[in-house]
Each structure stands twice: as C-alpha cells, then as structure tokens.
Design an enzyme around this catalytic site. Structure first.
Site, PDB file in Angstrom:
ATOM      1  N   GLU A   1      79.646  38.601  23.725  1.00 36.70           N
ATOM      2  CA  GLU A   1      78.381  38.462  24.862  1.00 36.70           C
ATOM      3  C   GLU A   1      77.194  38.214  24.187  1.00 36.70           C
ATOM      4  O   GLU A   1      76.490  39.071  23.390  1.00 36.70           O
ATOM      5  CB  GLU A   1      78.451  39.469  25.768  1.00 36.70           C
ATOM      6  CG  GLU A   1      77.252  39.689  26.859  1.00 36.70           C
ATOM      7  CD  GLU A   1      77.194  40.610  27.602  1.00 36.70           C
ATOM      8  OE1 GLU A   1      76.506  40.526  28.684  1.00 36.70           O
ATOM      9  OE2 GLU A   1      77.890  41.939  27.177  1.00 36.70           O
TER      10      GLU A   1
ATOM     11  N   ASP B   1      76.839  36.660  31.069  1.00 36.17           N
ATOM     12  CA  ASP B   1      76.186  37.667  31.718  1.00 36.17           C
ATOM     13  C   ASP B   1      74.986  36.900  32.229  1.00 36.17           C
ATOM     14  O   ASP B   1      74.083  36.338  31.357  1.00 36.17           O
ATOM     15  CB  ASP B   1      75.745  38.812  30.817  1.00 36.17           C
ATOM     16  CG  ASP B   1      75.210  39.813  31.824  1.00 36.17           C
ATOM     17  OD1 ASP B   1      74.308  39.548  32.769  1.00 36.17           O
ATOM     18  OD2 ASP B   1      75.600  41.088  31.548  1.00 36.17           O
TER      19      ASP B   1
ATOM     20  N   GLN C   1      79.240  38.510  34.338  1.00 33.10           N
ATOM     21  CA  GLN C   1      78.608  39.707  34.825  1.00 33.10           C
ATOM     22  C   GLN C   1      77.230  39.023  35.488  1.00 33.10           C
ATOM     23  O   GLN C   1      76.773  37.975  35.285  1.00 33.10           O
ATOM     24  CB  GLN C   1      78.346  40.649  33.724  1.00 33.10           C
ATOM     25  CG  GLN C   1      79.553  41.290  33.176  1.00 33.10           C
ATOM     26  CD  GLN C   1      79.297  42.147  32.004  1.00 33.10           C
ATOM     27  OE1 GLN C   1      78.473  42.068  31.229  1.00 33.10           O
ATOM     28  NE2 GLN C   1      80.025  43.113  32.003  1.00 33.10           N
TER      29      GLN C   1
ATOM     30  N   GLU D   1      76.784  44.733  36.748  1.00 32.27           N
ATOM     31  CA  GLU D   1      76.270  45.379  35.627  1.00 32.27           C
ATOM     32  C   GLU D   1      74.797  45.300  35.825  1.00 32.27           C
ATOM     33  O   GLU D   1      73.900  44.641  35.083  1.00 32.27           O
ATOM     34  CB  GLU D   1      76.634  45.026  34.446  1.00 32.27           C
ATOM     35  CG  GLU D   1      76.320  45.729  33.215  1.00 32.27           C
ATOM     36  CD  GLU D   1      76.545  45.034  31.918  1.00 32.27           C
ATOM     37  OE1 GLU D   1      77.054  45.794  31.002  1.00 32.27           O
ATOM     38  OE2 GLU D   1      76.306  43.921  31.578  1.00 32.27           O
TER      39      GLU D   1
END
Length: 254
Positions: free
Chosen positions: A139, A174, A200, A236
C-alpha cells in the site's frame, strides 16, 4: 449492491477486537479488517467471526520498533531476518483465523538498496504466503501521514509488483492516500484494477468519515461498482472516538 468492511484499527478501536467484530456486524457492515491483532488469541477472533458470519478480510505485518520510528520492515536493509519473522507471524495468524490477505508493510527507507531489499523480501514472502492461499498487499502511503515511508505512489507499487512477478502480490488501493499524493482517484483505479486486491477509503484531507471533503464518495463508489468490483470496500477512517456517531453515510448507502 456496494458492500463495506469496517477497519477495526480505526473503527471501535477502543474495544477488544472480538467485541469490535460483533459491534461492526450489528452496525450493518458486511466484513471486517484489522491492523495488528496479534495480542488477541486467534480462537477468540474465530469465535466472533463464526458468530457474526463476517470474514476478516486483511491484517498487517508488525511495524517493528514503533518507538524508534519503525513503520514496517520489508524495505529496511540489514533487517531481513526481522522482516521475514513478521511475515511468518502474520501468515500463521491469518491462517488460524481464515484471513486471505496480509498488508506487508515496507517501512521508512529510501534509495536503491531499500528497493532491492523490499523486492527480495516480498519475493520470499510471496512464496510462503502462496502455500497457505494468502495474498500479500502493498500500500502506498502519503508523505503527510507517513513521512519517509518507502512506498508512496501507485506507479512505484505497480513496478514492484511487476518485478516480483508473483500472482499473490497485489495493490492495496486506499482512496485517501492516493488522493493526497496523486489525485484522479477513479482514473487511477480504473487503470490499476487488474492489480488491486483491496480498496479502502476515508475523507480527504482529514481522514474522517466519507461524508465530506474533496472526494464525493457516492460518485466514487458508483464508479468502483461500474468497474465490476464486487468485494467489500474498507472503511478506514478516524472517528474522533465515537464510531457510531459517524455512520450516517453507511445508513444512507443501505
């Protein structure tokens, strides 16, 4: 229908992990994920997951010595033994609770030697994870939240995934981090979708609930669905303490 996973590293983080799983289920989430569950006996997690019918989508490798500034180990030259121990621990725990994805954290590092170390560690780790049917995720983190982190952009992540060449190494996309670093979230996602193992989200720039900020998430979620993505999207975000008070967006989506 779009489905959602509660990241219990941020949501209901004040509760023991098994209780947080049950609370996420009661709130209407379709799955859960976490950061570092290792202090909780795996059988307690398994019991809560069976009780609720939820899947634990992912967990992270340990960061290392957090007090000394560690934020992952895999890209740190000279600490390969620690990095592989963190991988081994995460695989064993994930296998015990039925989790099929592990975020393999790179750490604070830079330069060619760090990249070489990261690729070598990921290559070895992917072989270990494949034996258990587990996918490793990497990530990119933005420089505001994670200064000095080795992996910062999706282009960098793609190059590393392609170099390692393992079928079980994928991108954790993300939306929050990508927007802060690169922008064009839906465009980047469409381009990278074949490499994406999990998605996310959080508001930008404050990393709060997805009901305000730079990104209009009803549009983002619509575009994700239009791309054919059907797995739960990971919430998140920072709650300010009272997770329940932030869930208006989830009720609206339902």
């Amino acid at each position: 229908m779009t489905t959602f996973s509660a990241n219990l590293g941020f949501l209901w983080a004040d509760r023991p992990l098994p209780d947080a799983i049950r609370t996420a289920h009661a709130a209407g989430f379709d799955a859960v994920e976490c950061h570092w569950p290792f202090d909780t006996p795996p059988e307690e997690i398994v019991s809560a997951l069976r009780e609720t019918g939820l899947e634990m989508l992912s967990l992270n490798t340990r960061r290392g010595d957090v007090a000394a500034g560690d934020n992952g180990l895999l890209a740190l030259p000279g600490r390969e033994t620690e990095a592989q121990a963190a991988i081994d621990e995460a695989i064993a725990y994930a296998h015990a609770i039925g989790t099929r994805r592990i975020h393999a954290m790179a750490g604070v590092a830079e330069g060619p030697q760090a990249r070489e170390t990261y690729v070598a560690n990921l290559t070895e780790a992917c072989g270990k994870a494949a034996a258990h049917g587990i996918t490793l995720l990497i990530e990119p983190l933005n420089r505001h939240d994670a200064p000095g982190y080795f992996l910062t952009t999706t282009d960098q992540a793609r190059a590393i995934i392609e170099e390692v060449g393992a079928g079980n190494l994928m991108l954790m996309f993300d939306c929050y981090h990508v927007q802060r670093t690169e922008g064009d979230v839906t465009g980047r996602l469409a381009d990278l979708l074949p490499l994406v193992g999990h998605i996310q989200f959080a508001s930008v720039p404050d990393r709060g609930a997805p009901d305000h900020g730079e990104l209009f998430y009803p549009f983002v979620f619509e575009r994700i669905a239009a791309l054919g993505w059907s797995a739960p999207l990971g919430a998140e975000y920072r709650t300010g303490g009272d997770t329940g008070a932030t869930l208006g967006w989830l009720r609206a989506m339902r």
